[in-house]
Design an enzyme around this catalytic site. Structure first.
Site, mmCIF file in Angstrom:
data_model
loop_
_atom_site.group_PDB
_atom_site.id
_atom_site.type_symbol
_atom_site.label_atom_id
_atom_site.label_comp_id
_atom_site.label_asym_id
_atom_site.label_seq_id
_atom_site.Cartn_x
_atom_site.Cartn_y
_atom_site.Cartn_z
ATOM 1 C CB ALA A 167 -0.925 -0.015 1.218
ATOM 2 C CG HIS B 271 -3.728 -9.219 -1.043
ATOM 3 N ND1 HIS B 271 -3.112 -8.413 -0.126
ATOM 4 C CD2 HIS B 271 -3.253 -10.468 -0.787
ATOM 5 C CE1 HIS B 271 -2.317 -9.119 0.653
ATOM 6 N NE2 HIS B 271 -2.370 -10.363 0.261
ATOM 7 C CG PHE C 269 -4.109 -1.487 4.806
ATOM 8 C CD1 PHE C 269 -3.415 -1.681 3.622
ATOM 9 C CD2 PHE C 269 -5.501 -1.590 4.774
ATOM 10 C CE1 PHE C 269 -4.075 -1.996 2.438
ATOM 11 C CE2 PHE C 269 -6.174 -1.908 3.593
ATOM 12 C CZ PHE C 269 -5.456 -2.104 2.430
#
Ligand code: APR
Length: 239
Positions: free
Chosen positions: A23, A120, A34
């Protein structure tokens, strides 16, 4: 030699670079990560975000899931940043073989990267749970609440939720790229979620580069650690 200069040298000499990211690669595109202080998992919700982003929660409280998902997981107007563009340039130059990402935002592809392994999944791919029909992101965005297929079934994003397994074919390809890589660049990830984080263990070379703003469990074993903004570091090193 200064760390970024060393990275620049390794990139110049190599034609088999693999990138593994998270991320932190997209925060410079305005998408919060996150676990940083301003990250998603530190914001207040009725339930912990890791609980909302689980298969059980998705099945039990789809309305709540999609409210969170619409607000926090779909960044439709985000654009690729310097990190995405630098990696696409390296692939174009025949130096980078694959981008392996934990991100679901599709920004590597928007930047021009071709070989992108999305461990993911992706917000861009959605399927009806009843008939299997494919839907793009625009359908999810157009429907407030729980998105429904023309057959009446519920549409589920192709995003790996907690309690769900990763796609084995994608995982196996990622292991193959990493185990054969000359240079492995790991960036913008806290390396705390498995099995993704465990992929780095398959690297067998001596040029493991870590580019991350905060410390990670890999700092002690990487061959080169650069604490900084990955967009700036990669655009300097790949310039
Ligand atoms: N440059 C460099 N590093 C950055 C930047 C930046 N601009 N912005 C953030 N970072 C770093 C942070 O210091 C942090 O260590 O990126 C890391 C992001 O870590 P996480 O927020 O944990 O994200 P990630 O590692 O991708 O999480 C993995 O957790 O919840 C799951 O499925 C979700 O794919 C996600 C997985």
């Amino acid at each position: 030699m200064e760390a970024v200069e060393q990275l620049k040298q390794w990139i110049k000499e190599s034609e088999n670079i693999v990138f593994f990211g998270g991320a932190g690669v997209s925060t410079e595109s305005g998408i919060p990560d996150f676990r940083s202080q301003d990250g998603l998992y530190h914001q207040q919700y009725d339930y912990p975000p890791e609980q909302i982003l689980s298969h059980t929660f998705f099945m039990k409280k789809p309305e709540e899931f999609f409210r969170f998902y619409h607000n926090k997981m779909i960044a439709a107007d985000a654009k690729p940043n310097k990190a995405h563009l630098a990696l696409a340039k390296l692939e174009w130059e025949g130096k980078l073989k694959a981008v392996i990402t934990q991100n679901i935002d599709g920004l590597h592809q928007d930047a021009g990267s071709r070989e992108v392994l999305e461990l993911h999944g992706s917000v861009r791919r959605n399927h009806c749970m009843r008939c299997g029909k494919f839907y793009g992101l625009e359908t999810i965005q157009a429907q407030a609440g729980v998105p429904r297929c023309s057959c009446g079934g519920m549409i589920k994003p192709d995003v790996v939720l907690y309690e769900e397994g990763l796609d084995m074919d994608t995982l196996n390809k990622a292991v193959a790229y990493i185990s054969q890589a000359d240079v492995l660049i790991v960036g913008g990830t806290s390396l705390t979620v498995y099995p993704a984080a465990g992929l780095v263990d398959y690297y067998r070379g001596k040029k493991l580069v870590l580019i991350n703003r905060d410390a990670t469990p890999l700092d002690g074993s990487a061959d080169l650690v650069i604490n900084g903004k990955i967009g700036e570091v990669l655009s300097q090193a790949c310039g």
